[in-house]
Design an enzyme around this catalytic site. Structure first.
Site, PDB file in Angstrom:
ATOM      1  N   LYS A 254      14.420   9.684  -7.003  1.00 14.87           N
ATOM      2  CA  LYS A 254      15.665   9.847  -6.240  1.00 14.87           C
ATOM      3  C   LYS A 254      15.263   9.994  -4.776  1.00 14.87           C
ATOM      4  CE  LYS A 254      20.018  12.342  -6.160  1.00 14.87           C
ATOM      5  NZ  LYS A 254      20.056  12.659  -4.725  1.00 14.87           N
TER       6      LYS A 254
ATOM      7  N   ASP B 212       6.357  -5.828  18.260  1.00 16.32           N
ATOM      8  CA  ASP B 212       6.798  -4.728  19.135  1.00 16.32           C
ATOM      9  C   ASP B 212       6.162  -4.830  20.521  1.00 16.32           C
ATOM     10  OD1 ASP B 212       8.395  -3.722  17.225  1.00 16.32           O
ATOM     11  OD2 ASP B 212       6.984  -2.186  16.525  1.00 16.32           O
TER      12      ASP B 212
ATOM     13  N   CYS C  86      42.538  42.636   5.354  1.00  8.55           N
ATOM     14  CA  CYS C  86      43.887  43.221   5.419  1.00  8.55           C
ATOM     15  C   CYS C  86      43.916  44.683   5.006  1.00  8.55           C
ATOM     16  CB  CYS C  86      44.846  42.423   4.548  1.00  8.55           C
ATOM     17  SG  CYS C  86      44.485  42.568   2.789  1.00  8.55           S
TER      18      CYS C  86
ATOM     19  N   LEU D  54      26.168  11.173  -8.328  1.00  2.34           N
ATOM     20  CA  LEU D  54      25.532  11.445  -9.613  1.00  2.34           C
ATOM     21  C   LEU D  54      25.688  12.909  -9.974  1.00  2.34           C
ATOM     22  CD1 LEU D  54      22.129   9.597  -9.087  1.00  2.34           C
ATOM     23  CD2 LEU D  54      23.947   8.917 -10.646  1.00  2.34           C
TER      24      LEU D  54
ATOM     25  N   GLU E  35      18.755   2.988  -0.716  1.00  5.08           N
ATOM     26  CA  GLU E  35      18.628   4.148   0.155  1.00  5.08           C
ATOM     27  C   GLU E  35      17.869   3.766   1.420  1.00  5.08           C
ATOM     28  OE1 GLU E  35      20.200   6.588  -1.243  1.00  5.08           O
ATOM     29  OE2 GLU E  35      19.545   8.488  -0.342  1.00  5.08           O
TER      30      GLU E  35
ATOM     31  N   ASP F  21       4.490  -6.544  12.529  1.00  2.49           N
ATOM     32  CA  ASP F  21       5.520  -5.776  13.225  1.00  2.49           C
ATOM     33  C   ASP F  21       5.005  -5.244  14.562  1.00  2.49           C
ATOM     34  OD1 ASP F  21       7.031  -6.247  11.063  1.00  2.49           O
ATOM     35  OD2 ASP F  21       7.420  -4.134  10.559  1.00  2.49           O
TER      36      ASP F  21
ATOM     37  N   GLU G 152      13.731   6.542 -12.215  1.00  2.00           N
ATOM     38  CA  GLU G 152      13.215   6.122 -10.906  1.00  2.00           C
ATOM     39  C   GLU G 152      13.386   7.254  -9.907  1.00  2.00           C
ATOM     40  OE1 GLU G 152      15.823   2.677 -10.925  1.00  2.00           O
ATOM     41  OE2 GLU G 152      16.973   3.527  -9.281  1.00  2.00           O
TER      42      GLU G 152
HETATM   43  S1  IVH Z   1      21.947   5.266  -8.326  1.00  3.42           S
HETATM   44  C1  IVH Z   1      25.941   5.072 -10.091  1.00  3.42           C
HETATM   45  N1  IVH Z   1      19.403   5.500  -7.759  1.00  3.42           N
HETATM   46  O1  IVH Z   1      21.653   9.672  -4.883  1.00  3.42           O
HETATM   47  C2  IVH Z   1      24.588   5.153  -9.510  1.00  3.42           C
HETATM   48  N2  IVH Z   1      20.950   6.735  -6.442  1.00  3.42           N
HETATM   49  O2  IVH Z   1      23.861  11.556  -5.867  1.00  3.42           O
HETATM   50  C3  IVH Z   1      24.573   5.787  -8.182  1.00  3.42           C
HETATM   51  N3  IVH Z   1      19.927   8.053  -4.653  1.00  3.42           N
HETATM   52  O3  IVH Z   1      24.482   8.454  -3.251  1.00  3.42           O
HETATM   53  C4  IVH Z   1      23.356   5.761  -7.428  1.00  3.42           C
HETATM   54  N4  IVH Z   1      17.850   7.462  -5.055  1.00  3.42           N
HETATM   55  O4  IVH Z   1      22.257   7.964  -2.198  1.00  3.42           O
HETATM   56  C5  IVH Z   1      20.641   5.890  -7.456  1.00  3.42           C
HETATM   57  N5  IVH Z   1      17.121   5.594  -7.366  1.00  3.42           N
HETATM   58  C6  IVH Z   1      18.361   5.972  -7.047  1.00  3.42           C
HETATM   59  C7  IVH Z   1      18.623   6.847  -5.977  1.00  3.42           C
HETATM   60  C8  IVH Z   1      19.947   7.222  -5.712  1.00  3.42           C
HETATM   61  C9  IVH Z   1      18.648   8.178  -4.276  1.00  3.42           C
HETATM   62  C10 IVH Z   1      21.071   8.741  -4.017  1.00  3.42           C
HETATM   63  C11 IVH Z   1      22.186   7.845  -3.592  1.00  3.42           C
HETATM   64  C12 IVH Z   1      23.447   8.406  -4.168  1.00  3.42           C
HETATM   65  C13 IVH Z   1      23.017   9.769  -4.585  1.00  3.42           C
HETATM   66  C14 IVH Z   1      23.771  10.208  -5.810  1.00  3.42           C
END
Ligand code: IVH
Length: 676
Positions: free
Chosen positions: A121, A42, A415, A88, A179, A38, A119
């Site tokens: 988030k 660049d 009020c 979620l 993401e 990369d 996994e």
């Molecule tokens: S699954 C139905 N997996 O969290 C399943 N979401 O509040 C929906 N996110 O909008 C998503 N890491 O942007 C899933 N490993 C992950 C995630 C993930 C981040 C975010 C995603 C979603 C939000 C849900």
């Protein structure tokens, strides 16, 4: 060397660079076999761009710098998701996780906990990328979950998003969801450069990512260090047995999938994994704010389905919120849409959870008393995700002798009406609803919002201005704004086109659907979902009003509506001033439409009322209810002459007897399964 000679050399170099960069682009994006790193790429790209800037007349028509720069300018079209992008539910501790697992087991009517994939988030911006015959065709943001924005050009600049899927098992079409984020180090470097250039410094990497994904200039996007992690499939031509298998496939197609994925058995394993990942969080190198748990088996996911906008088969386990200390300078009280009076802390500005906070909620009077929070105190402030920041507690060792106790006001700050505290509730209320300016202002903001009348061009700013000018006093006045067209046109910032737009949007909104109209009434706890239940039950507005007043049971009989909501609804129809205001809205031309249920075809259960009794072996009650609802039937809790079917499970009792008395058709569980 003479001028011509220099130009000649430069031209040769530009030709060479143009050809090279184009070749590497194609190797990277189309053939997926890059020959250089990369950073080497660049270097070449930047050299070319600098030369082109100095010698614009030598720039080639097929220059790769053109492609991302001038040629394509982004316009973000709205596009409907073929499969909605869900959000979620959240959970915060072991008990919540246990509840999540219990709910699943109850729904599936089993005592075995299914395998759960855990996994990280990732804290970025979600995106759905579509591939047809293996080629990237479209990338959409989440938007409101139903409709997203087309950001294809920007997403194509992300180096770890394949333009062509690799490997053998490539489906005809597939949407890869995941993401977009920035690595911790990349984000810091970006902010340093921004600061040096005098550009915008971002509060956190999610903000930087969100701003970049929606950048109008793809050239800037290409320079920003975006990355992508894949974690789910959307619309697809092929199905897979488990979530883990989906992850493996995405990985094989060339996507980055987080390494920290675990398939877990039971609560203990889930909690151990949580602790381990929480400790590892800062070492990961990418931003996360919790862990997502998903039922691994796709068949079970399908059975579990959704509640509102979140799947029953997945949940986010959030890490605890960050806390910081700062000084509480004063306390103000605010009046909400339904009259709730909320004390708000005015703080010495402080950075928490990536943003600068100067206001935080104190909830109610008891909250302040229980924690003995005083003006002048140093306090702990907490912010979790997108939740409103709150004052958590006082740093007692830092209390000054002149800290002042807060006297909760006895009158509404807007009020002047006396405020009351409803029995059993913590909040004080101003009950002068229709005549309280603060409540009317909030009510107007609510009425024009997306879920309600959805009026283009009207938001809090315009409403405040029109209030100040005296064009509107209550929400009914919004529908006669046309009378002030000339006056509005004379205001700064309003043009013929924007005013026409507001007026036509108001006209269009007058033929409002019944659920939206009910949601507009501003009844405490009645949002669009409850309003839809009411619309389904009563069909038209007059009927709703009449039956709600006749007997509260007409409301509480509806699944999902309890006594508190029912009382809130009744009270709107019981007071003269609120009835008058509703009448004024109708007189001003608003016509709530008769409710039309979405077509369900001619399924066996369409339009029927069904009662379930006894225990079903194959599924829990809620799953059965949902199945019937999906097929257009209604599940009721008691048997009457109006009942069409009773489904009798194991150990069915009095309801089965009643069905026989009324001559209602009884279905066994087996028969029921056949029909669904
Ligand atoms: S699954 C139905 N997996 O969290 C399943 N979401 O509040 C929906 N996110 O909008 C998503 N890491 O942007 C899933 N490993 C992950 C995630 C993930 C981040 C975010 C995603 C979603 C939000 C849900």
């Amino acid at each position: 060397m003479d001028l011509f000679g220099a130009d000649n050399e430069v031209e040769k170099r530009i030709l060479k660079l143009t050809e090279e960069v184009n070749r590497h682009n194609s190797l990277y994006h189309t053939e997926d076999s890059p020959e250089i790193s990369d950073s080497e790429y660049d270097k070449l790209f930047h050299e070319l761009r600098e030369l082109e800037e100095k010698y614009p007349h030598l720039k080639q028509a097929n220059s790769p710098t053109q492609k991302v720069g001038g040629a394509i300018k982004n316009v973000f079209k709205s596009v409907e998701h073929k499969v909605p992008m869900l959000s979620l539910g959240n959970c915060f501790n072991e008990e919540d996780v246990q509840d999540f697992l219990d709910r699943i087991k109850r729904f599936l009517n089993t005592d075995k906990t299914p395998k759960i994939v855990a996994e990280p988030k990732i804290d970025g911006v979600s995106c759905s990328i579509r591939y047809e015959n293996g080629k990237l065709t479209q990338a959409l943001t989440r938007g409101d979950g139903k409709v997203g924005e087309d950001v294809t050009n920007n997403i194509k600049t992300i180096r770890n998003v394949p333009h062509v899927l690799q490997g053998k098992n490539i489906p005809d079409f597939v949407e890869v969801r995941g993401e977009i984020y920035m690595q911790d180090g990349d984000f810091e470097a970006l902010n340093n450069t921004q600061a040096e250039k005098g550009g915008k410094v971002f509060a956190n990497s999610r903000n930087a990512t969100a701003g970049t994904v929606r950048q109008l200039n793809p050239e800037i996007v290409a320079e920003r260090p975006l990355k992508f992690f894949a974690y789910a499939l959307g619309d697809k031509s092929q199905t897979y047995a488990s979530h883990k298998e989906e992850l493996n496939n995405m990985n094989a197609w060339g996507f980055h999938v987080v390494e920290e994925v675990a398939v877990l058995d039971g609560l203990n394993a889930i909690m151990e994994n949580y602790k381990a990942l929480h400790e590892k969080r800062v070492k990961l190198g990418y931003p996360i704010d919790g862990i997502v748990y998903k039922v691994n088996d796709i068949e079970l996911q399908k059975r579990l389905g959704f509640v509102a906008r979140a799947p029953r088969w997945a949940i986010a386990h959030k890490f605890p919120a960050e806390q910081v200390t700062t000084v509480l300078k004063s306390i103000e009280v605010q009046v909400g849409r339904t009259g709730n009076i909320t004390p708000v802390a005015k703080l010495e500005p402080v950075a928490v959870g990536g943003v600068i906070v100067s206001n935080a909620t104190l909830h109610n009077e008891d909250y302040i008393k229980e924690r003995d929070i005083r003006i002048g105190d140093t306090v702990f402030v907490e912010r979790a995700g997108d939740v409103i920041p709150k004052v958590v507690s006082v740093v007692e060792s830092k209390r000054l002798s002149d800290a002042v106790k807060f006297d909760f006001p006895k009158q509404c700050p807007s009020c002047g009406h006396d405020i009351v505290r409803v029995d059993g509730e913590a909040a004080y209320k101003c009950i002068n609803h229709t005549a309280c300016p603060a409540q009317q202002r909030e009510q107007m903001v609510h009425v024009v919002s997306k879920n309600v009348f959805d009026i283009d061009g009207l938001g809090p700013k315009q409403i405040d201005l029109f209030l100040e000018k005296g064009f509107i006093q209550d929400w009914a006045d919004i529908f006669t704004l046309e009378n002030y067209k000339e006056e509005i046109l004379a205001l700064k910032g309003f043009k013929e086109k924007s005013v026409d737009n507001i007026m036509s949007s108001i006209e269009k909104a007058k033929n409002v659907t019944l659920p939206r109209f009910i949601a507009a009434l501003g009844v405490d706890m009645v949002g669009i979902q409850v309003a839809t239940l009411l619309a389904e039950r009563f069909g038209d507005f007059e009927n709703f009003k009449q039956l709600a007043l006749d007997d509260i049971q007409n409301l509480t009989d509806i699944d999902g509506i309890g006594l508190v909501i029912a009382e809130n609804i009744q009270s709107v129809f019981m007071y003269d001033d609120s009835l008058k205001l509703i009448q004024k809205v109708l007189d001003n031309g608003v016509k709530p439409q008769i409710y039309q249920a979405p077509a369900v075809g001619d399924s066996f259960f369409a339009g029927t009322t069904v009662v379930i009794t006894g225990t079903l072996m194959s599924m829990g009650r809620s799953e059965a209810k949902e199945k019937i609802a999906q097929l257009g039937g209604k599940v009721s809790s008691s048997v009457s002459a109006k009942t069409d079917f009773v489904i009798a499970g194991e150990a069915a009792g009095s309801k089965l007897k009643k069905a026989q008395e009324f001559g209602v058709k009884v279905l066994t569980e087996e028969e029921f399964l056949k029909f669904i």
